[in-house]
Design a protein around this motif. Structure first.
Motif: not given
Length: 126
Positions: A94-103
């Motif tokens: 399982y991986y967590c990830a951050k969206d490349r575009t804010p909001l």
């Protein structure tokens, strides 16, 4: 730069529960949608759950809906995945990830995420 570190994986029997955590360091955690994905050996990385930047909106893959709950604590810069009623088919990294575009609104496409953790193994025995 953003660093994501997952924890909480392990071995559990079918029907059991685990809680995954993803601690973030870097800039503006509270401005970004965060997602959880999973990957089995030989398979592509697939979407599990996503939560909006302010935590007000969530969305789940059909395979985990009603069993998994995503949440976040922006003060602690951490996103969680509570996994209940686990099944052997939930076994994966399982991986967590951050969206490349804010909001931005919720996205389930892996290519829309720019930073990933190292992954945590979840194994569910039958």
């Amino acid at each position: 730069q953003v660093r994501l570190v997952e924890s909480g994986g392990g071995l559990v029997q079918a029907g059991g529960s685990l809680r995954l955590s993803c601690a973030a360091s870097g800039r503006s955690f509270s401005s970004y949608t965060m997602g959880w994905f999973r990957q089995n050996a030989g398979n592509r990385r697939v979407f599990v759950a996503v939560i909006s930047a302010d935590g007000s909106r969530t969305y789940y893959a059909d395979s985990v809906k009603g069993r998994f709950t995503i949440s976040r604590d922006n003060a602690k810069e951490t996103v969680y995945l509570q996994m209940d009623s686990l099944k052997p088919e939930d076994t994966a990294v399982y991986y967590c990830a951050k969206d490349r575009t804010p909001l931005r609104g919720l996205t389930i496409v892996p290519d829309e995420y720019d930073f990933w953790g190292q992954g945590t193994q979840v194994t569910v025995s039958s």
